[in-house]
Write a protein that holds these residues in place. Structure first.
Motif, PDB file in Angstrom:
ATOM      1  N   ARG A 173      -7.335   3.678   2.278  1.00  0.00           N
ATOM      2  CA  ARG A 173      -7.373   2.949   1.165  1.00  0.00           C
ATOM      3  C   ARG A 173      -6.103   2.060   0.714  1.00  0.00           C
ATOM      4  NH1 ARG A 173      -7.270   7.456  -3.867  1.00  0.00           N
ATOM      5  NH2 ARG A 173      -5.358   7.669  -2.609  1.00  0.00           N
ATOM      6  N   ALA A 174      -4.960   2.582   1.356  1.00  0.00           N
ATOM      7  CA  ALA A 174      -3.973   1.881   1.042  1.00  0.00           C
ATOM      8  C   ALA A 174      -3.869   0.518   1.895  1.00  0.00           C
ATOM      9  CB  ALA A 174      -2.630   2.771   1.528  1.00  0.00           C
ATOM     10  N   LEU A 175      -4.662   0.583   2.832  1.00  0.00           N
ATOM     11  CA  LEU A 175      -4.720  -0.689   3.668  1.00  0.00           C
ATOM     12  C   LEU A 175      -5.828  -1.683   3.329  1.00  0.00           C
ATOM     13  CD1 LEU A 175      -4.236   1.014   7.263  1.00  0.00           C
ATOM     14  CD2 LEU A 175      -2.615  -0.381   5.888  1.00  0.00           C
ATOM     15  N   ARG A 176      -6.761  -1.160   2.214  1.00  0.00           N
ATOM     16  CA  ARG A 176      -7.807  -1.842   1.818  1.00  0.00           C
ATOM     17  C   ARG A 176      -7.504  -3.425   1.525  1.00  0.00           C
ATOM     18  NH1 ARG A 176     -10.669  -5.116   0.442  1.00  0.00           N
ATOM     19  NH2 ARG A 176     -12.870  -4.834  -0.296  1.00  0.00           N
ATOM     20  N   ASN A 177      -6.633  -3.685   0.716  1.00  0.00           N
ATOM     21  CA  ASN A 177      -6.311  -4.939   0.420  1.00  0.00           C
ATOM     22  C   ASN A 177      -5.382  -5.718   1.507  1.00  0.00           C
ATOM     23  OD1 ASN A 177      -7.714  -4.676  -1.807  1.00  0.00           O
ATOM     24  ND2 ASN A 177      -6.092  -4.383  -3.247  1.00  0.00           N
ATOM     25  N   GLY A 178      -5.435  -5.394   2.607  1.00  0.00           N
ATOM     26  CA  GLY A 178      -4.490  -5.853   3.742  1.00  0.00           C
ATOM     27  C   GLY A 178      -3.195  -6.066   3.287  1.00  0.00           C
ATOM     28  N   PRO A 179      -2.451  -5.110   2.988  1.00  0.00           N
ATOM     29  CA  PRO A 179      -1.102  -5.344   2.428  1.00  0.00           C
ATOM     30  C   PRO A 179      -0.156  -5.652   3.425  1.00  0.00           C
ATOM     31  CG  PRO A 179      -1.582  -2.955   2.775  1.00  0.00           C
ATOM     32  CD  PRO A 179      -2.767  -3.528   3.016  1.00  0.00           C
TER      33      PRO A 179
ATOM     34  N   GLY B 159       0.781  -1.040  -0.017  1.00  0.00           N
ATOM     35  CA  GLY B 159       0.149  -0.064   0.031  1.00  0.00           C
ATOM     36  C   GLY B 159       0.819   1.266  -0.033  1.00  0.00           C
ATOM     37  N   PHE B 160       0.407   2.396  -0.681  1.00  0.00           N
ATOM     38  CA  PHE B 160       1.226   3.416  -0.888  1.00  0.00           C
ATOM     39  C   PHE B 160       0.415   4.505  -0.133  1.00  0.00           C
ATOM     40  CE2 PHE B 160       2.914   1.194  -4.233  1.00  0.00           C
ATOM     41  CZ  PHE B 160       4.192   1.374  -4.314  1.00  0.00           C
ATOM     42  N   VAL B 161       1.133   5.528   0.630  1.00  0.00           N
ATOM     43  CA  VAL B 161       0.631   6.746   0.911  1.00  0.00           C
ATOM     44  C   VAL B 161       1.616   7.949   0.803  1.00  0.00           C
ATOM     45  CG1 VAL B 161      -0.370   8.245   2.805  1.00  0.00           C
ATOM     46  CG2 VAL B 161      -0.398   5.565   3.210  1.00  0.00           C
ATOM     47  N   PHE B 162       1.094   9.158  -0.004  1.00  0.00           N
ATOM     48  CA  PHE B 162       1.945  10.009  -0.195  1.00  0.00           C
ATOM     49  C   PHE B 162       1.635  11.385   0.362  1.00  0.00           C
ATOM     50  CE2 PHE B 162       1.793   7.013  -3.916  1.00  0.00           C
ATOM     51  CZ  PHE B 162       2.817   6.912  -4.084  1.00  0.00           C
ATOM     52  N   GLN B 163       2.505  12.392   0.201  1.00  0.00           N
ATOM     53  CA  GLN B 163       2.422  13.565   1.024  1.00  0.00           C
ATOM     54  C   GLN B 163       0.941  14.305   0.580  1.00  0.00           C
ATOM     55  OE1 GLN B 163       5.533  16.396   0.494  1.00  0.00           O
ATOM     56  NE2 GLN B 163       4.661  18.041   1.491  1.00  0.00           N
ATOM     57  N   PHE B 164       0.583  14.051  -0.551  1.00  0.00           N
ATOM     58  CA  PHE B 164      -0.792  14.798  -0.971  1.00  0.00           C
ATOM     59  C   PHE B 164      -1.522  13.649  -1.246  1.00  0.00           C
ATOM     60  CE2 PHE B 164       2.730  17.715  -2.216  1.00  0.00           C
ATOM     61  CZ  PHE B 164       2.267  18.857  -1.541  1.00  0.00           C
ATOM     62  N   ASP B 165      -2.669  13.636  -0.725  1.00  0.00           N
ATOM     63  CA  ASP B 165      -3.726  12.710  -0.885  1.00  0.00           C
ATOM     64  C   ASP B 165      -4.209  12.645  -2.323  1.00  0.00           C
ATOM     65  OD1 ASP B 165      -6.875  13.399  -1.280  1.00  0.00           O
ATOM     66  OD2 ASP B 165      -5.886  14.927  -0.067  1.00  0.00           O
ATOM     67  N   SER B 166      -4.604  11.496  -2.710  1.00  0.00           N
ATOM     68  CA  SER B 166      -5.274  11.643  -4.051  1.00  0.00           C
ATOM     69  C   SER B 166      -6.615  10.925  -4.384  1.00  0.00           C
ATOM     70  CB  SER B 166      -4.220  10.637  -4.862  1.00  0.00           C
ATOM     71  OG  SER B 166      -3.864   9.501  -4.376  1.00  0.00           O
TER      72      SER B 166
ATOM     73  N   GLU C 208     -12.652   1.580  -1.257  1.00  0.00           N
ATOM     74  CA  GLU C 208     -12.919   0.427  -1.987  1.00  0.00           C
ATOM     75  C   GLU C 208     -12.244   0.012  -3.449  1.00  0.00           C
ATOM     76  OE1 GLU C 208     -13.956  -2.351  -0.629  1.00  0.00           O
ATOM     77  OE2 GLU C 208     -14.929  -1.595   1.122  1.00  0.00           O
ATOM     78  N   MET C 209     -11.482   1.252  -3.909  1.00  0.00           N
ATOM     79  CA  MET C 209     -11.254   1.186  -5.094  1.00  0.00           C
ATOM     80  C   MET C 209     -10.067  -0.016  -5.429  1.00  0.00           C
ATOM     81  SD  MET C 209     -12.311   3.217  -7.654  1.00  0.00           S
ATOM     82  CE  MET C 209     -12.771   4.761  -6.838  1.00  0.00           C
ATOM     83  N   PRO C 210      -9.190   0.001  -4.371  1.00  0.00           N
ATOM     84  CA  PRO C 210      -7.962  -0.934  -4.684  1.00  0.00           C
ATOM     85  C   PRO C 210      -8.902  -2.550  -4.821  1.00  0.00           C
ATOM     86  CG  PRO C 210      -7.343   0.345  -3.089  1.00  0.00           C
ATOM     87  CD  PRO C 210      -8.891   0.632  -3.100  1.00  0.00           C
ATOM     88  N   ALA C 211      -9.711  -2.771  -4.209  1.00  0.00           N
ATOM     89  CA  ALA C 211     -10.431  -3.849  -4.406  1.00  0.00           C
ATOM     90  C   ALA C 211     -10.985  -4.175  -5.740  1.00  0.00           C
ATOM     91  CB  ALA C 211     -11.487  -4.122  -3.113  1.00  0.00           C
TER      92      ALA C 211
END
Ligand SMILES: Nc1ncnc2c1ncn2[C@@H]1O[C@H](COP(=O)(O)OP(=O)(O)O)[C@@H](O)[C@H]1O
Ligand SMILES: [Mg+2]
Length: 222
Positions: A154-160, A89-96, A108-111
């Motif tokens: 969102r970055a955690l959604r797929n259980g990375p 999962g990725f998190v950056f400085q600016f949310d997207s 839910e998008m990554p799912a």
């Protein structure tokens, strides 16, 4: 310890005109499941370059990388793409966050990208992090801190197995930075390895282990 990333002698150089800029130079690193590690280093020291390589966004490097038990050089592009979607999962400085979708839909998008579309875990995540009240709001209806938290979920959604955070508090005030750091700690407690880079020493000090990027390697802070 259950190492999920093992890197040895990582090297990376960029070509700038006729010059070779050596950014990573024999870097060794590992991280275990559930561990929260931070990397500090001044701007331009190679932190993002390092994260892009671990995050499978850049495959021009030397050295050896083992992710989740597999040597990267043994994996096909297709295998790496699935690995990235499922395990990182990725998190950056600016949310997207996508503005035309609600917070829950964004999470839910990554799912959906993985082909499944089972609603549920996203809402479960929002509850676990105390954010269920913003589930049905749109990004423009929530604060900057909440947006960053939603991007993290969102970055955690797929259980990375691995969460990579590149300056996740860079755009937040002290209060909201503290909340994001608490969230990262909670994510690690749930079993995800969290790797955060930041130029903020105070934020970095909140991790289990802090390393410094210097001279193209990761060293213990003085
Ligand atoms: N695509 C690129 N091409 C050439 N040089 C780059 C590229 N990306 C980064 N660099 C250079 O590599 C160095 C490290 O950059 P970066 O990894 O972004 O550092 P940090 O994230 O620590 O600020 C910097 O000197 C930067 O200018
Ligand atoms: Mg950077």
């Amino acid at each position: 310890m259950d190492k999920i990333v093992e890197i040895s002698k990582l090297g990376k150089a960029y070509t700038q005109g006729h010059e070779q800029l050596i950014v990573l130079d024999g870097l060794d690193f590992s991280i275990a499941r559930g561990e929260f590690v931070s990397i500090v280093g001044h701007s331009g020291s190679g932190k993002s370059t390092f994260l892009n390589i671990i995050g499978l966004l850049d495959d021009t490097y030397s050295g050896e990388i083992k992710l989740f038990g597999s040597r990267l050089e043994d994996l096909s592009e297709a295998e790496k793409a699935v690995l990235r979607l499922k395990n990182i999962g990725f998190v950056f400085q600016f949310d997207s966050l996508l503005p035309e979708f609600t917070v829950l839909e964004n999470i839910e998008m990554p799912a959906r990208l993985l082909g499944g579309n089972v609603p549920g875990p996203g809402l479960e995540l929002l509850k676990r992090f105390g954010l269920e009240a913003i589930a049905d709001k749109f990004p423009m209806e929530i604060s900057g801190g909440e947006k960053q938290r939603a991007a993290m979920l969102r970055a955690l959604r797929n259980g990375p197995a691995l969460l990579i955070a590149d300056e996740p508090t860079g755009n937040l005030d002290r209060h909201n930075s503290g909340i994001i750091l608490d969230d990262l700690r909670r994510a690690a407690g749930l079993g995800t390895a969290v790797l955060m880079v930041t130029h903020n020493e105070e934020a970095a000090g909140r991790a289990d282990r802090m390393l410094r990027m210097a001279g193209g390697r990761l060293v213990l802070p003085a």
